[in-house]
Design a protein around this motif. Structure first.
Motif, PDB file in Angstrom:
ATOM      1  N   LYS A  35      39.064 -13.349  -8.351  1.00  0.00           N
ATOM      2  CA  LYS A  35      37.985 -13.345  -7.358  1.00  0.00           C
ATOM      3  C   LYS A  35      37.896 -12.010  -6.629  1.00  0.00           C
ATOM      4  O   LYS A  35      38.912 -11.348  -6.396  1.00  0.00           O
ATOM      5  CB  LYS A  35      38.244 -14.446  -6.299  1.00  0.00           C
ATOM      6  N   ALA A  36      36.693 -11.627  -6.247  1.00  0.00           N
ATOM      7  CA  ALA A  36      36.465 -10.461  -5.395  1.00  0.00           C
ATOM      8  C   ALA A  36      35.659 -10.933  -4.184  1.00  0.00           C
ATOM      9  O   ALA A  36      34.546 -11.443  -4.335  1.00  0.00           O
ATOM     10  CB  ALA A  36      35.708  -9.381  -6.147  1.00  0.00           C
ATOM     11  N   VAL A  37      36.253 -10.790  -2.992  1.00  0.00           N
ATOM     12  CA  VAL A  37      35.620 -11.284  -1.761  1.00  0.00           C
ATOM     13  C   VAL A  37      35.309 -10.100  -0.854  1.00  0.00           C
ATOM     14  O   VAL A  37      36.186  -9.265  -0.579  1.00  0.00           O
ATOM     15  CB  VAL A  37      36.559 -12.285  -1.032  1.00  0.00           C
ATOM     16  N   LEU A  38      34.063 -10.019  -0.390  1.00  0.00           N
ATOM     17  CA  LEU A  38      33.662  -8.909   0.480  1.00  0.00           C
ATOM     18  C   LEU A  38      34.322  -9.062   1.853  1.00  0.00           C
ATOM     19  O   LEU A  38      34.326 -10.144   2.438  1.00  0.00           O
ATOM     20  CB  LEU A  38      32.137  -8.888   0.622  1.00  0.00           C
ATOM     21  N   SER A  39      34.903  -7.951   2.334  1.00  0.00           N
ATOM     22  CA  SER A  39      35.565  -7.988   3.651  1.00  0.00           C
ATOM     23  C   SER A  39      34.521  -8.179   4.757  1.00  0.00           C
ATOM     24  O   SER A  39      33.325  -7.927   4.552  1.00  0.00           O
ATOM     25  CB  SER A  39      36.344  -6.698   3.877  1.00  0.00           C
ATOM     26  N   GLU A  40      34.980  -8.582   5.915  1.00  0.00           N
ATOM     27  CA  GLU A  40      34.063  -8.866   7.032  1.00  0.00           C
ATOM     28  C   GLU A  40      33.265  -7.625   7.428  1.00  0.00           C
ATOM     29  O   GLU A  40      32.099  -7.731   7.798  1.00  0.00           O
ATOM     30  CB  GLU A  40      34.855  -9.403   8.237  1.00  0.00           C
ATOM     31  N   ASP A  41      33.893  -6.452   7.364  1.00  0.00           N
ATOM     32  CA  ASP A  41      33.159  -5.236   7.742  1.00  0.00           C
ATOM     33  C   ASP A  41      32.280  -4.690   6.616  1.00  0.00           C
ATOM     34  O   ASP A  41      31.572  -3.700   6.791  1.00  0.00           O
ATOM     35  CB  ASP A  41      34.129  -4.149   8.236  1.00  0.00           C
ATOM     36  N   GLY A  42      32.325  -5.375   5.430  1.00  0.00           N
ATOM     37  CA  GLY A  42      31.458  -4.989   4.314  1.00  0.00           C
ATOM     38  C   GLY A  42      31.848  -3.700   3.622  1.00  0.00           C
ATOM     39  O   GLY A  42      31.082  -3.158   2.823  1.00  0.00           O
ATOM     40  N   LYS A  43      33.073  -3.193   3.908  1.00  0.00           N
ATOM     41  CA  LYS A  43      33.485  -1.907   3.328  1.00  0.00           C
ATOM     42  C   LYS A  43      34.371  -2.049   2.096  1.00  0.00           C
ATOM     43  O   LYS A  43      34.526  -1.094   1.339  1.00  0.00           O
ATOM     44  CB  LYS A  43      34.231  -1.082   4.390  1.00  0.00           C
ATOM     45  N   HIS A  44      34.978  -3.203   1.905  1.00  0.00           N
ATOM     46  CA  HIS A  44      35.902  -3.413   0.789  1.00  0.00           C
ATOM     47  C   HIS A  44      35.653  -4.753   0.106  1.00  0.00           C
ATOM     48  O   HIS A  44      35.118  -5.675   0.709  1.00  0.00           O
ATOM     49  CB  HIS A  44      37.371  -3.403   1.277  1.00  0.00           C
ATOM     50  N   TYR A  45      36.073  -4.820  -1.137  1.00  0.00           N
ATOM     51  CA  TYR A  45      36.234  -6.118  -1.800  1.00  0.00           C
ATOM     52  C   TYR A  45      37.728  -6.396  -1.845  1.00  0.00           C
ATOM     53  O   TYR A  45      38.533  -5.487  -2.100  1.00  0.00           O
ATOM     54  CB  TYR A  45      35.651  -6.099  -3.223  1.00  0.00           C
ATOM     55  N   LEU A  46      38.104  -7.620  -1.587  1.00  0.00           N
ATOM     56  CA  LEU A  46      39.504  -8.035  -1.688  1.00  0.00           C
ATOM     57  C   LEU A  46      39.665  -8.797  -2.996  1.00  0.00           C
ATOM     58  O   LEU A  46      39.049  -9.860  -3.188  1.00  0.00           O
ATOM     59  CB  LEU A  46      39.893  -8.920  -0.498  1.00  0.00           C
ATOM     60  N   THR A  81      43.905  -7.271  -2.884  1.00  0.00           N
ATOM     61  CA  THR A  81      43.903  -5.821  -3.131  1.00  0.00           C
ATOM     62  C   THR A  81      42.574  -5.234  -2.652  1.00  0.00           C
ATOM     63  O   THR A  81      41.502  -5.647  -3.106  1.00  0.00           O
ATOM     64  CB  THR A  81      44.104  -5.548  -4.636  1.00  0.00           C
ATOM     65  N   LYS A  82      42.661  -4.291  -1.713  1.00  0.00           N
ATOM     66  CA  LYS A  82      41.453  -3.710  -1.119  1.00  0.00           C
ATOM     67  C   LYS A  82      40.850  -2.661  -2.049  1.00  0.00           C
ATOM     68  O   LYS A  82      41.519  -1.704  -2.435  1.00  0.00           O
ATOM     69  CB  LYS A  82      41.796  -3.053   0.229  1.00  0.00           C
ATOM     70  N   VAL A  83      39.594  -2.865  -2.391  1.00  0.00           N
ATOM     71  CA  VAL A  83      38.879  -1.908  -3.248  1.00  0.00           C
ATOM     72  C   VAL A  83      37.602  -1.495  -2.521  1.00  0.00           C
ATOM     73  O   VAL A  83      36.784  -2.355  -2.169  1.00  0.00           O
ATOM     74  CB  VAL A  83      38.519  -2.557  -4.612  1.00  0.00           C
ATOM     75  N   PRO A  84      37.409  -0.198  -2.261  1.00  0.00           N
ATOM     76  CA  PRO A  84      36.195   0.233  -1.563  1.00  0.00           C
ATOM     77  C   PRO A  84      34.944  -0.242  -2.304  1.00  0.00           C
ATOM     78  O   PRO A  84      34.922  -0.248  -3.545  1.00  0.00           O
ATOM     79  CB  PRO A  84      36.291   1.765  -1.577  1.00  0.00           C
ATOM     80  N   VAL A  85      33.917  -0.614  -1.559  1.00  0.00           N
ATOM     81  CA  VAL A  85      32.690  -1.128  -2.205  1.00  0.00           C
ATOM     82  C   VAL A  85      32.105  -0.101  -3.179  1.00  0.00           C
ATOM     83  O   VAL A  85      31.497  -0.461  -4.186  1.00  0.00           O
ATOM     84  CB  VAL A  85      31.613  -1.546  -1.164  1.00  0.00           C
ATOM     85  N   GLU A  86      32.324   1.206  -2.870  1.00  0.00           N
ATOM     86  CA  GLU A  86      31.774   2.230  -3.773  1.00  0.00           C
ATOM     87  C   GLU A  86      32.516   2.292  -5.106  1.00  0.00           C
ATOM     88  O   GLU A  86      32.117   3.016  -6.008  1.00  0.00           O
ATOM     89  CB  GLU A  86      31.759   3.613  -3.096  1.00  0.00           C
ATOM     90  N   ASN A  87      33.612   1.514  -5.240  1.00  0.00           N
ATOM     91  CA  ASN A  87      34.342   1.472  -6.515  1.00  0.00           C
ATOM     92  C   ASN A  87      33.896   0.325  -7.416  1.00  0.00           C
ATOM     93  O   ASN A  87      34.518   0.068  -8.445  1.00  0.00           O
ATOM     94  CB  ASN A  87      35.851   1.385  -6.276  1.00  0.00           C
ATOM     95  N   MET A  88      32.817  -0.360  -7.029  1.00  0.00           N
ATOM     96  CA  MET A  88      32.224  -1.322  -7.971  1.00  0.00           C
ATOM     97  C   MET A  88      31.681  -0.521  -9.148  1.00  0.00           C
ATOM     98  O   MET A  88      31.071   0.534  -8.958  1.00  0.00           O
ATOM     99  CB  MET A  88      31.098  -2.126  -7.311  1.00  0.00           C
ATOM    100  N   LEU A  89      31.934  -0.997 -10.355  1.00  0.00           N
ATOM    101  CA  LEU A  89      31.487  -0.297 -11.562  1.00  0.00           C
ATOM    102  C   LEU A  89      30.157  -0.884 -12.011  1.00  0.00           C
ATOM    103  O   LEU A  89      30.071  -2.087 -12.273  1.00  0.00           O
ATOM    104  CB  LEU A  89      32.548  -0.453 -12.659  1.00  0.00           C
ATOM    105  N   SER A  90      29.129  -0.056 -12.075  1.00  0.00           N
ATOM    106  CA  SER A  90      27.783  -0.509 -12.393  1.00  0.00           C
ATOM    107  C   SER A  90      27.321  -1.488 -11.312  1.00  0.00           C
ATOM    108  O   SER A  90      27.734  -1.391 -10.163  1.00  0.00           O
ATOM    109  CB  SER A  90      27.732  -1.118 -13.795  1.00  0.00           C
ATOM    110  N   GLU A  91      26.492  -2.475 -11.703  1.00  0.00           N
ATOM    111  CA  GLU A  91      25.943  -3.392 -10.701  1.00  0.00           C
ATOM    112  C   GLU A  91      26.748  -4.687 -10.662  1.00  0.00           C
ATOM    113  O   GLU A  91      27.483  -5.004 -11.587  1.00  0.00           O
ATOM    114  CB  GLU A  91      24.489  -3.721 -11.055  1.00  0.00           C
ATOM    115  N   ARG A  92      26.553  -5.419  -9.594  1.00  0.00           N
ATOM    116  CA  ARG A  92      27.183  -6.735  -9.454  1.00  0.00           C
ATOM    117  C   ARG A  92      26.737  -7.631 -10.611  1.00  0.00           C
ATOM    118  O   ARG A  92      25.560  -7.677 -10.968  1.00  0.00           O
ATOM    119  CB  ARG A  92      26.763  -7.351  -8.119  1.00  0.00           C
ATOM    120  N   GLY A  93      27.718  -8.325 -11.225  1.00  0.00           N
ATOM    121  CA  GLY A  93      27.405  -9.237 -12.329  1.00  0.00           C
ATOM    122  C   GLY A  93      27.252  -8.550 -13.673  1.00  0.00           C
ATOM    123  O   GLY A  93      26.925  -9.177 -14.675  1.00  0.00           O
ATOM    124  N   ASN A  94      27.503  -7.227 -13.703  1.00  0.00           N
ATOM    125  CA  ASN A  94      27.328  -6.479 -14.954  1.00  0.00           C
ATOM    126  C   ASN A  94      28.626  -6.378 -15.758  1.00  0.00           C
ATOM    127  O   ASN A  94      28.669  -5.731 -16.799  1.00  0.00           O
ATOM    128  CB  ASN A  94      26.809  -5.069 -14.651  1.00  0.00           C
TER     129      ASN A  94
END
Length: 596
Positions: free
Chosen positions: A162-173, A239-252
């Motif tokens: 699972k990847a869950v967006l942090s409350e501040d919207g800056k990371h996925y956990l 594990t905290k991953v910055p939102v800018e480290n999403m690869l391509s688009e969501r669901g891709n």
């Protein structure tokens, strides 16, 4: 511009010998690259096989760093990201020759350069590429690919991570468990697939390896082969991953995973080639030196048969792999000339030949396994000993039928993708299939054809084998429609026919092209190999065709199709298989190595 056949069209269009690429067409630059890789492996890897068998993971990492220093990890990477920016054929060439000495290095190299680097190169933003790709291309960092989970293997999209967006919207956990992760023990970066909320498809992320960020590892797995390939479970806990480290688009993520596998499949086929060459060479050297009953065993017919079959399979594999690699390279160049970016051209170029990639993966991995098995047999008791290279080669070869989608999955994919292409109108299967049906209802042609030209009969047979596939697959689609994919055993039989056609045609076209420029006498043994392989293809297609026909027909329809199959798998002049094998084996024995 040469007449470039699109993916899957080999089945319905005649390909001319002059339009295909062969290993004899390599440029001087490509030959130099091949020779430098071979020299590197002969110097650094082959003498140290024992270290790889003793699970010396640090040594694998050391060799990978040396490969990085030589630029071998960045062959396919554009120059602006510190790579060499070579074309697809050169990339295949490096993958082929760096992989032959040990499966441990082959796996580390493939996982890093393919699924560890390519997803960022092909799907990453400019910022992501600038940040990560130069480190991966030079070997400063190593990459790994986290897709498989305990409950998600062939069904890659069923992962539970699972990847869950942090409350501040800056990371996925990210939280979850990944298994069978190659290079996990020394990777600096992971391509991780996880699901956001209840999305239908998974999403890809670039995750830096940081033990203080909720990343832990299982112990090194104990495996049948590839002993010094680091294979571990990887656990992510918030594990905290910055939102800018999403690869391509969501669901891709599923799309990224599937396209990475297409490239991986043809690369894996390439990686099986030099393994076969080296096994053949070792087997022939032993058979020449080993004297029994006052005769070198290489002179016995039973051993000649094995040597000939091993050499033939390697030659056929080379022919098909480099044919497809150049087709992909040509398609990439066409797309770039039409304005596509490097990313888009590469993605679409490989995707175009996804059918051929699956075919090659199955054929080369099974030929490699057979080759190592016969290598053990030629060495007898010595082959079973860990002191000779055969034993480890056999164990290492076994994983190739599982990697990059099992061979069963790839068999079904090859036919399934072909049918989907037909339904989209990219490949006209229906017209030719109906023409074959009409031909079966008509009166056969009893004229005696002219077979004076080289391969005239063989090329006619290839044409008839294509008709056999169209007859069976066409009838299957007509009967089951979209439900055909549920009839897996019929698909498997049809796919074996498809595989045999592509491989046999590739060998014949390569040999015809070379006989025209180098002369028939120069290509005597290659002609024998192309003919020997076609004989086996005809026999297999006859057998698999009967299996397929019997599975979904009866009565008059069955009788008509069996009659058609008999007509399509019939020789006018049956080749003398023993003579062909002897011709091949005597050449290999005289050279004391795989020499084609």
């Amino acid at each position: 511009m040469k007449n470039i056949t699109r993916g899957g069209q080999f089945l319905i269009k005649e390909t001319k010998a002059e339009d295909i690429f062969t290993p004899e067409d390599l440029t001087e630059e490509q030959k130099m690259m091949r020779d430098s890789v071979k020299e590197f492996v002969d110097r650094e890897v082959w003498p140290n096989k024992k270290r790889f068998e003793e699970k010396d993971y640090a040594f694998t990492e050391e060799i990978m760093r040396k490969a990085g220093e030589m630029g071998l990890l960045g062959i396919a990477v554009p120059e602006e990201y510190d790579g060499l920016g070579m074309g697809f054929v050169t990339t295949m060439l490096v993958c082929d020759y760096i992989s032959g000495a040990t499966g441990s290095l082959a796996t580390a190299f493939g996982a890093h350069t393919g699924i560890g680097t390519m997803p960022i190169l092909l799907y990453g933003t400019e910022e992501q590429k600038k940040k990560y790709v130069p480190k991966l291309a030079t070997g400063e960092w190593f990459g790994a690919y986290c897709l498989t989970e305990p409950g998600a293997g062939s069904d890659a999209n069923s992962g539970k991570t699972k990847a869950v967006l942090s409350e501040d919207g800056k990371h996925y956990l990210i939280s979850g468990q990944k298994m069978w992760i190659s290079n996990a023990g020394f990777a600096n970066l992971f391509i991780v697939f996880a699901r956001i909320k209840d999305d239908k498809y998974i999403t890809g992320f670039i995750v830096e390896n940081d033990s203080s960020n909720g990343i832990t590892f299982g112990e090194e797995e104990h495996k049948l082969g590839i002993h010094s390939s680091s294979t571990r479970q990887v656990f992510f806990s918030d594990t905290k991953v910055p939102v800018e480290n999403m690869l391509s688009e969501r669901g891709n993520g599923f799309k990224i995973a599937m396209n990475a596998l297409n490239v991986g499949r043809i690369k894996l086929a390439g990686a099986c080639l030099d393994a076969q060459r080296r096994v053949i060479t070792e087997a022939v050297k032993y058979a020449t030196d080993r004297v029994q009953f006052k005769t070198p065993i290489s002179q016995f017919g039973a051993i000649k048969s094995k040597i000939a079959e091993m050499a033939t399979a390697a030659y056929v594999g080379e022919s098909a792999v480099y044919r497809a690699a150049k087709d992909i390279e040509n398609r990439i160049e066409i797309r770039q000339s039409e304005g596509d970016s490097h990313q888009e051209a590469e993605l679409k170029g490989v995707e175009e030949y996804a059918i051929e990639c699956s075919i090659l993966k199955v054929a080369a991995s099974e030929d490699c396994q057979n080759c190592t098995d016969e290598g053990i047999q030629i060495l007898g008791g010595m082959g079973f000993s860990a002191d000779t290279p055969m034993e480890s080669a056999w164990r290492d070869a076994r994983i190739s039928r599982i990697y990059e989608g099992t061979n069963e999955i790839n068999r079904m994919l090859s036919v399934g993708m072909l049918i989907k292409k037909a339904m989209k109108g990219h490949v006209d299967l229906l017209g030719p299939a109906m023409a074959v049906k009409d031909e079966l209802m008509g009166i056969p042609d009893f004229d005696t054809p002219d077979y004076s030209e080289l391969f005239a009969e063989e090329k006619e047979i290839i044409g008839k084998l294509k008709k056999a596939f169209l007859m069976i697959a066409g009838a299957g689609v007509q009967k089951y429609g979209p439900e055909l994919e549920e009839h897996q055993q019929l698909l498997m039989a049809a796919s074996d026919i498809l595989i045999e056609i592509y491989m046999a045609e590739s060998a014949i076209l390569r040999t015809e092209k070379n006989a025209k420029r180098f002369g028939k006498e120069n290509q005597k043994e290659q002609i024998a190999m192309a003919k020997l392989n076609l004989f086996h293809a005809v026999e297999k297609i006859n057998s698999k065709g009967k299996e397929g026909i019997a599975s979904f027909t009866e009565g008059d329809e069955q009788r008509m199709m069996l009659m058609g199959l008999k007509r399509f798998t019939k020789y006018a002049n049956l080749p003398n298989i023993v003579t062909l094998r002897n011709t091949i084996a005597e050449k290999v024995s005289a050279e004391n190595k795989y020499c084609f």
